[in-house]
Motif scaffolding. Sequence first.
Motif, PDB file in Angstrom:
ATOM      1  N   GLY A 118     -93.055 -61.530 -78.335  1.00 30.19           N
ATOM      2  CA  GLY A 118     -92.053 -61.301 -77.338  1.00 30.19           C
ATOM      3  C   GLY A 118     -91.902 -62.723 -76.650  1.00 30.19           C
ATOM      4  N   LEU A 119     -90.925 -63.238 -76.373  1.00 31.21           N
ATOM      5  CA  LEU A 119     -90.804 -64.280 -75.637  1.00 31.21           C
ATOM      6  C   LEU A 119     -90.022 -64.214 -74.291  1.00 31.21           C
ATOM      7  N   ALA A 120     -90.401 -64.210 -73.052  1.00 35.90           N
ATOM      8  CA  ALA A 120     -89.620 -63.858 -71.965  1.00 35.90           C
ATOM      9  C   ALA A 120     -88.558 -64.770 -71.727  1.00 35.90           C
ATOM     10  N   PRO A 121     -87.072 -64.536 -71.558  1.00 33.67           N
ATOM     11  CA  PRO A 121     -86.013 -65.542 -71.498  1.00 33.67           C
ATOM     12  C   PRO A 121     -86.269 -66.026 -70.080  1.00 33.67           C
ATOM     13  N   GLY A 122     -85.863 -67.188 -69.740  1.00 30.13           N
ATOM     14  CA  GLY A 122     -86.059 -67.835 -68.624  1.00 30.13           C
ATOM     15  C   GLY A 122     -87.279 -68.423 -68.123  1.00 30.13           C
ATOM     16  N   THR A 123     -88.189 -68.438 -69.057  1.00 27.55           N
ATOM     17  CA  THR A 123     -89.153 -69.195 -69.092  1.00 27.55           C
ATOM     18  C   THR A 123     -89.786 -70.206 -69.987  1.00 27.55           C
ATOM     19  N   LEU A 145     -92.295 -63.236 -89.273  1.00 27.46           N
ATOM     20  CA  LEU A 145     -92.503 -63.128 -87.937  1.00 27.46           C
ATOM     21  C   LEU A 145     -91.180 -62.533 -87.082  1.00 27.46           C
ATOM     22  N   TYR A 146     -91.589 -61.763 -86.215  1.00 23.89           N
ATOM     23  CA  TYR A 146     -90.435 -61.001 -85.445  1.00 23.89           C
ATOM     24  C   TYR A 146     -90.438 -61.467 -84.204  1.00 23.89           C
ATOM     25  N   LEU A 147     -89.457 -62.303 -83.401  1.00 21.17           N
ATOM     26  CA  LEU A 147     -89.339 -62.910 -82.289  1.00 21.17           C
ATOM     27  C   LEU A 147     -88.545 -61.992 -81.414  1.00 21.17           C
ATOM     28  N   ASN A 148     -88.738 -61.525 -80.232  1.00 23.17           N
ATOM     29  CA  ASN A 148     -87.877 -60.534 -79.199  1.00 23.17           C
ATOM     30  C   ASN A 148     -88.035 -61.292 -77.714  1.00 23.17           C
ATOM     31  N   GLU A 149     -86.803 -61.544 -77.437  1.00 25.82           N
ATOM     32  CA  GLU A 149     -86.586 -62.417 -76.398  1.00 25.82           C
ATOM     33  C   GLU A 149     -86.095 -61.077 -75.384  1.00 25.82           C
ATOM     34  N   ASN A 150     -87.039 -60.762 -74.694  1.00 26.93           N
ATOM     35  CA  ASN A 150     -86.610 -59.819 -73.509  1.00 26.93           C
ATOM     36  C   ASN A 150     -87.369 -59.686 -72.207  1.00 26.93           C
ATOM     37  N   TYR A 151     -86.836 -59.007 -71.176  1.00 25.50           N
ATOM     38  CA  TYR A 151     -87.695 -59.160 -70.076  1.00 25.50           C
ATOM     39  C   TYR A 151     -89.250 -58.658 -70.146  1.00 25.50           C
ATOM     40  N   VAL A 168     -95.498 -63.809 -74.339  1.00 22.79           N
ATOM     41  CA  VAL A 168     -95.661 -64.921 -73.596  1.00 22.79           C
ATOM     42  C   VAL A 168     -94.466 -64.670 -72.369  1.00 22.79           C
ATOM     43  N   LEU A 169     -94.963 -64.407 -71.564  1.00 22.60           N
ATOM     44  CA  LEU A 169     -94.373 -64.209 -70.150  1.00 22.60           C
ATOM     45  C   LEU A 169     -94.985 -64.502 -68.866  1.00 22.60           C
ATOM     46  N   TYR A 170     -94.450 -64.416 -67.806  1.00 23.92           N
ATOM     47  CA  TYR A 170     -94.802 -64.705 -66.373  1.00 23.92           C
ATOM     48  C   TYR A 170     -95.807 -63.707 -66.178  1.00 23.92           C
ATOM     49  N   GLY A 171     -96.601 -63.810 -65.299  1.00 23.37           N
ATOM     50  CA  GLY A 171     -97.639 -62.629 -64.706  1.00 23.37           C
ATOM     51  C   GLY A 171     -99.049 -63.180 -65.024  1.00 23.37           C
ATOM     52  N   ASP A 172     -99.724 -62.398 -63.930  1.00 24.42           N
ATOM     53  CA  ASP A 172    -101.378 -62.742 -64.083  1.00 24.42           C
ATOM     54  C   ASP A 172    -102.169 -61.418 -63.469  1.00 24.42           C
ATOM     55  N   LYS A 173    -101.319 -60.491 -63.278  1.00 21.16           N
ATOM     56  CA  LYS A 173    -101.980 -59.246 -62.469  1.00 21.16           C
ATOM     57  C   LYS A 173    -102.343 -58.396 -63.610  1.00 21.16           C
ATOM     58  N   ALA A 174    -103.606 -57.628 -63.558  1.00 22.90           N
ATOM     59  CA  ALA A 174    -104.254 -56.937 -64.531  1.00 22.90           C
ATOM     60  C   ALA A 174    -103.602 -55.612 -64.440  1.00 22.90           C
ATOM     61  N   ILE A 175    -103.469 -55.283 -65.579  1.00 26.12           N
ATOM     62  CA  ILE A 175    -102.444 -53.901 -65.826  1.00 26.12           C
ATOM     63  C   ILE A 175    -103.453 -53.068 -66.820  1.00 26.12           C
ATOM     64  N   HIS A 176    -103.685 -51.889 -66.492  1.00 24.00           N
ATOM     65  CA  HIS A 176    -104.182 -51.004 -67.648  1.00 24.00           C
ATOM     66  C   HIS A 176    -103.617 -50.971 -68.886  1.00 24.00           C
ATOM     67  N   GLY A 177    -104.346 -51.179 -69.996  1.00 22.13           N
ATOM     68  CA  GLY A 177    -103.600 -51.197 -71.417  1.00 22.13           C
ATOM     69  C   GLY A 177    -103.279 -52.559 -71.904  1.00 22.13           C
ATOM     70  N   LEU A 178    -103.432 -53.489 -70.949  1.00 22.65           N
ATOM     71  CA  LEU A 178    -103.001 -54.994 -71.499  1.00 22.65           C
ATOM     72  C   LEU A 178    -103.864 -55.990 -70.918  1.00 22.65           C
ATOM     73  N   SER A 179    -104.148 -57.209 -71.552  1.00 21.22           N
ATOM     74  CA  SER A 179    -104.917 -58.442 -71.136  1.00 21.22           C
ATOM     75  C   SER A 179    -103.995 -59.495 -71.048  1.00 21.22           C
ATOM     76  N   PHE A 180    -104.208 -60.239 -70.091  1.00 20.57           N
ATOM     77  CA  PHE A 180    -103.345 -61.589 -69.817  1.00 20.57           C
ATOM     78  C   PHE A 180    -104.404 -62.903 -70.007  1.00 20.57           C
ATOM     79  N   LEU A 181    -104.068 -63.665 -70.865  1.00 22.27           N
ATOM     80  CA  LEU A 181    -104.823 -65.039 -70.827  1.00 22.27           C
ATOM     81  C   LEU A 181    -103.968 -66.155 -70.164  1.00 22.27           C
ATOM     82  N   PRO A 182    -104.190 -66.519 -69.003  1.00 20.64           N
ATOM     83  CA  PRO A 182    -103.417 -67.484 -68.358  1.00 20.64           C
ATOM     84  C   PRO A 182    -103.320 -68.582 -69.225  1.00 20.64           C
ATOM     85  N   LEU A 183    -102.079 -69.182 -69.107  1.00 22.71           N
ATOM     86  CA  LEU A 183    -101.897 -70.604 -70.112  1.00 22.71           C
ATOM     87  C   LEU A 183    -101.533 -71.595 -69.403  1.00 22.71           C
ATOM     88  N   LEU A 184    -100.542 -71.505 -68.238  1.00 23.10           N
ATOM     89  CA  LEU A 184    -100.338 -72.621 -67.482  1.00 23.10           C
ATOM     90  C   LEU A 184     -99.420 -72.012 -66.319  1.00 23.10           C
TER      91      LEU A 184
END
Length: 334
Positions: A118-123, A145-151, A168-184
């Motif tokens: 997934g690739l968040a649009p506007g980012t 490869l399947y690419l999905n541009e969505n919120y 790949v999306l904006y956000g860095d808050k921990a959410i149950h069930g998900l892990s986030f690797l900070p990129l930039l």
Amino acid sequence: MVSPVAVPGGAVLGSAFAWGHGVNLRRLKYFVKIVDIGSLTQAAEVLFIAQPALSQQLATLEGEVRQQLLVRTKRGVTPTEAGKVLYRHAQIILRQCEQARVDMEAAGEGLSGQVSVGLAPGTAASALSLPLLRTVRARHPGILLYLNENYGTTLSELIMNGRMDLAVLYGDKAIHGLSFLPLLKEPLFLVGPRAMPAPAQPVKLADLRDIELFLPRPYNVVRKLVDAAFVRAGMVPRVVAEIESAFTLTAAIADGLGATILPASMAREVVAACGAWQFQIVDPVIEAPLALCQSDHLPLSEPAQAVKSILLELVVDLAGTFAATPEPELAALS
């Protein structure tokens, strides 16, 4: 014997869920298809099975888990709360079994199989699509490869439900069930039409008090960052319209209707499209955190791991393009 299905909160879906005594992939496939379609009759047609036989399979499954899974109405069927839990886990189980089959068949023949990103649009993520396609095709032609541009919220839910590998999306808050690797971290820019006088330099947030702004809805990460910055400054942004469409936003700027605040990547696209001006907000600096999101409990397949490695390589190059600040984990890869 497969372990009982864990559900959110640490509960276990039916200690009597006797996987070794009859619950099989075929019934799970039937159940998922029924929920997807919302009708026993239509599901039976799609599955090429008589409806009485499909109803019997469902009844057997409900007997094994000792739970009612579907509620029958005049309009079709809907899952109960237990059914919703089983539906989420069944999707994950079926997907992992399919990936295991693909991996075994491809053993010794190079990586192959489906990988969804997934690739968040506007980012800045939007700029990764073509480089990712080119690199994956060159290195691993067997990967589909399947690419999905969505919120970002939609992509997060898909990963949480096991229906997408990475995003790949904006956000860095921990959410149950998900892990986030900070990129930039992407700096935010004020973008305005040629008809509007450019602000004084350097751009201070305090100088934006009376500027009419087009911003996304309050749930958007960038909007949250802007709102938080204004609150800290004791101000309220003068939002004249909330726009989620990049096309509409660009048209509004080109028409001289107002200004906006965007991450560096999207600001550059808008400026290139309509000849607008852009200036980074430096007092204070506001940055949007871009992260790689994946499940915190479901392992990635080998093809997905390979695509993840490529994504990280590409983001290293992307950081310099948008004058973004790489996170330490990402900088270590360069």
